[in-house]
Design a protein around this motif. Structure first.
Motif, PDB file in Angstrom:
ATOM      1  N   PRO A 127       0.835  -1.202   0.000  1.00 38.64           N
ATOM      2  CA  PRO A 127       0.000   0.000   0.000  1.00 38.64           C
ATOM      3  C   PRO A 127       0.874   1.258   0.000  1.00 38.64           C
ATOM      4  CG  PRO A 127      -0.807  -1.577   1.609  1.00 38.64           C
ATOM      5  CD  PRO A 127       0.505  -2.101   1.103  1.00 38.64           C
ATOM      6  N   ASP A 128       0.366   2.319  -0.557  1.00 41.11           N
ATOM      7  CA  ASP A 128       1.068   3.590  -0.630  1.00 41.11           C
ATOM      8  C   ASP A 128       1.561   4.002   0.753  1.00 41.11           C
ATOM      9  OD1 ASP A 128       1.964   5.898  -1.989  1.00 41.11           O
ATOM     10  OD2 ASP A 128       0.207   7.003  -1.265  1.00 41.11           O
ATOM     11  N   ARG A 129       2.803   4.403   0.860  1.00 40.85           N
ATOM     12  CA  ARG A 129       3.471   4.872   2.082  1.00 40.85           C
ATOM     13  C   ARG A 129       3.648   3.780   3.132  1.00 40.85           C
ATOM     14  NH1 ARG A 129      -0.847   8.552   2.086  1.00 40.85           N
ATOM     15  NH2 ARG A 129      -1.135   8.172   4.294  1.00 40.85           N
ATOM     16  N   TRP A 130       3.485   2.525   2.782  1.00 34.20           N
ATOM     17  CA  TRP A 130       3.535   1.416   3.739  1.00 34.20           C
ATOM     18  C   TRP A 130       4.852   1.372   4.505  1.00 34.20           C
ATOM     19  CZ3 TRP A 130       0.172  -1.810   5.846  1.00 34.20           C
ATOM     20  CH2 TRP A 130       0.648  -2.941   6.471  1.00 34.20           C
ATOM     21  N   LEU A 131       5.952   1.595   3.840  1.00 33.44           N
ATOM     22  CA  LEU A 131       7.259   1.459   4.478  1.00 33.44           C
ATOM     23  C   LEU A 131       7.745   2.728   5.169  1.00 33.44           C
ATOM     24  CD1 LEU A 131       9.047  -0.677   1.756  1.00 33.44           C
ATOM     25  CD2 LEU A 131       8.004  -1.447   3.885  1.00 33.44           C
ATOM     26  N   GLU A 132       6.944   3.778   5.176  1.00 31.57           N
ATOM     27  CA  GLU A 132       7.370   5.034   5.790  1.00 31.57           C
ATOM     28  C   GLU A 132       7.497   4.923   7.303  1.00 31.57           C
ATOM     29  OE1 GLU A 132       4.865   8.265   4.551  1.00 31.57           O
ATOM     30  OE2 GLU A 132       5.368   7.956   2.441  1.00 31.57           O
ATOM     31  N   SER A 133       6.680   4.097   7.929  1.00 29.11           N
ATOM     32  CA  SER A 133       6.713   4.004   9.378  1.00 29.11           C
ATOM     33  C   SER A 133       6.068   2.706   9.835  1.00 29.11           C
ATOM     34  CB  SER A 133       5.943   5.181   9.986  1.00 29.11           C
ATOM     35  OG  SER A 133       5.806   5.004  11.377  1.00 29.11           O
ATOM     36  N   ARG A 134       6.527   2.217  10.979  1.00 27.42           N
ATOM     37  CA  ARG A 134       5.880   1.048  11.579  1.00 27.42           C
ATOM     38  C   ARG A 134       4.616   1.460  12.337  1.00 27.42           C
ATOM     39  NH1 ARG A 134       9.031  -3.840  12.890  1.00 27.42           N
ATOM     40  NH2 ARG A 134      10.821  -3.792  11.520  1.00 27.42           N
ATOM     41  N   GLU A 135       4.473   2.740  12.574  1.00 23.82           N
ATOM     42  CA  GLU A 135       3.316   3.254  13.287  1.00 23.82           C
ATOM     43  C   GLU A 135       2.324   3.823  12.280  1.00 23.82           C
ATOM     44  OE1 GLU A 135       3.071   2.903  16.592  1.00 23.82           O
ATOM     45  OE2 GLU A 135       5.044   1.943  16.556  1.00 23.82           O
ATOM     46  N   PHE A 140      -4.227   7.163   8.084  1.00 21.33           N
ATOM     47  CA  PHE A 140      -3.687   6.084   7.266  1.00 21.33           C
ATOM     48  C   PHE A 140      -4.354   4.754   7.639  1.00 21.33           C
ATOM     49  CE2 PHE A 140       0.254   3.591   5.827  1.00 21.33           C
ATOM     50  CZ  PHE A 140      -0.230   3.488   4.540  1.00 21.33           C
ATOM     51  N   ARG A 141      -4.609   4.556   8.924  1.00 23.90           N
ATOM     52  CA  ARG A 141      -5.306   3.344   9.368  1.00 23.90           C
ATOM     53  C   ARG A 141      -6.669   3.256   8.683  1.00 23.90           C
ATOM     54  NH1 ARG A 141      -3.798   0.735  13.697  1.00 23.90           N
ATOM     55  NH2 ARG A 141      -2.926   2.584  14.669  1.00 23.90           N
ATOM     56  N   GLY A 142      -7.370   4.389   8.565  1.00 22.62           N
ATOM     57  CA  GLY A 142      -8.663   4.432   7.885  1.00 22.62           C
ATOM     58  C   GLY A 142      -8.540   4.110   6.407  1.00 22.62           C
ATOM     59  N   GLU A 143      -7.482   4.622   5.764  1.00 20.94           N
ATOM     60  CA  GLU A 143      -7.258   4.322   4.339  1.00 20.94           C
ATOM     61  C   GLU A 143      -7.039   2.825   4.131  1.00 20.94           C
ATOM     62  OE1 GLU A 143      -4.351   6.592   2.091  1.00 20.94           O
ATOM     63  OE2 GLU A 143      -4.615   8.258   3.495  1.00 20.94           O
ATOM     64  N   ALA A 145      -8.032   0.378   6.095  1.00 17.11           N
ATOM     65  CA  ALA A 145      -9.282  -0.343   6.365  1.00 17.11           C
ATOM     66  C   ALA A 145     -10.216  -0.242   5.163  1.00 17.11           C
ATOM     67  CB  ALA A 145      -9.952   0.212   7.618  1.00 17.11           C
ATOM     68  N   ALA A 146     -10.278   0.921   4.556  1.00 15.35           N
ATOM     69  CA  ALA A 146     -11.140   1.103   3.383  1.00 15.35           C
ATOM     70  C   ALA A 146     -10.653   0.274   2.208  1.00 15.35           C
ATOM     71  CB  ALA A 146     -11.197   2.585   3.004  1.00 15.35           C
ATOM     72  N   ALA A 147      -9.351   0.112   2.097  1.00 14.29           N
ATOM     73  CA  ALA A 147      -8.797  -0.673   0.984  1.00 14.29           C
ATOM     74  C   ALA A 147      -9.151  -2.145   1.122  1.00 14.29           C
ATOM     75  CB  ALA A 147      -7.280  -0.509   0.936  1.00 14.29           C
ATOM     76  N   GLU A 148      -9.444  -2.605   2.335  1.00 14.27           N
ATOM     77  CA  GLU A 148      -9.780  -3.997   2.558  1.00 14.27           C
ATOM     78  C   GLU A 148     -11.266  -4.296   2.344  1.00 14.27           C
ATOM     79  OE1 GLU A 148      -7.782  -6.579   3.024  1.00 14.27           O
ATOM     80  OE2 GLU A 148      -6.142  -5.181   2.729  1.00 14.27           O
ATOM     81  N   LEU A 149     -12.084  -3.270   2.162  1.00 13.18           N
ATOM     82  CA  LEU A 149     -13.510  -3.503   1.927  1.00 13.18           C
ATOM     83  C   LEU A 149     -13.708  -4.289   0.653  1.00 13.18           C
ATOM     84  CD1 LEU A 149     -14.971  -0.026   2.894  1.00 13.18           C
ATOM     85  CD2 LEU A 149     -14.981  -2.124   4.253  1.00 13.18           C
ATOM     86  N   HIS A 150     -14.654  -5.170   0.667  1.00 15.18           N
ATOM     87  CA  HIS A 150     -14.901  -6.066  -0.471  1.00 15.18           C
ATOM     88  C   HIS A 150     -15.172  -5.309  -1.764  1.00 15.18           C
ATOM     89  CE1 HIS A 150     -16.017  -9.710  -2.471  1.00 15.18           C
ATOM     90  NE2 HIS A 150     -17.170  -9.195  -2.803  1.00 15.18           N
ATOM     91  N   HIS A 151     -15.867  -4.209  -1.677  1.00 13.21           N
ATOM     92  CA  HIS A 151     -16.254  -3.471  -2.875  1.00 13.21           C
ATOM     93  C   HIS A 151     -15.234  -2.424  -3.318  1.00 13.21           C
ATOM     94  CE1 HIS A 151     -17.640  -0.928   0.434  1.00 13.21           C
ATOM     95  NE2 HIS A 151     -17.404   0.080  -0.385  1.00 13.21           N
TER      96      HIS A 151
END
Length: 154
Positions: A127-135, A140-143, A145-151
């Protein structure tokens, strides 16, 4: 809409996760299992499938697709592979695995490479910016979660 299962590089080599953990720690350790260790992992996989499905026959049908993946590169004859791929009980699997020379060393490069019906190699992506931080911040957490939605298509 039904999601397609993705094939994984760990098929037939559960020790890959130990290799990955070592790599994340900066170690160069790599598992090189003997044929006996592979046979034990295969047998345990079959046993866990029995627990999962609750039916030995169904579990033995399911483990059949893993035979080639587990024994890739090892000198396991075609007849024995075919017998493992048509076994219908854990006892039958045990009898077949007992025919192997469990002391045979890891075959090296012959055991490497893709597994499954992967087709042409695909470039992995994060995912975009995934490696920028472990936190993760809340936005970003919301983004994610939205990417995991079935639709969402993500």
């Amino acid at each position: 809409m039904r999601r397609r299962r993705r094939r994984s590089g760990c098929l037939g080599r559960p020790w890959l996760f130990g290799d990955l953990a070592a790599a994340f720690r900066g170690e160069t350790k790599k598992a090189e299992p003997t044929l006996g260790e592979v046979a034990q992992a295969f047998r345990r996989h079959a046993e866990l499938l029995v627990e999962f499905f609750g039916e030995e026959d169904r579990a033995c049908r399911d483990i059949r697709k893993h035979v080639a993946w587990y024994f890739k590169g090892y000198p396991v004859g075609g007849d024995l592979r075919a017998s493992l791929a048509s076994s219908s009980s854990l006892t039958e699997i045990d009898d077949l695995l007992a025919q192997l020379d469990w002391s045979l060393a890891y075959p090296g490069v012959d055991a490497e490479g893709p597994r499954g019906r992967a087709g042409s190699p695909k470039t992995p992506s994060l995912p975009d910016r995934w490696l920028e931080s472990r936190e993760l911040d809340e936005a970003f957490r919301g983004e994610l979660a939205a990417a995991e939605l079935h639709h969402s298509g993500g």
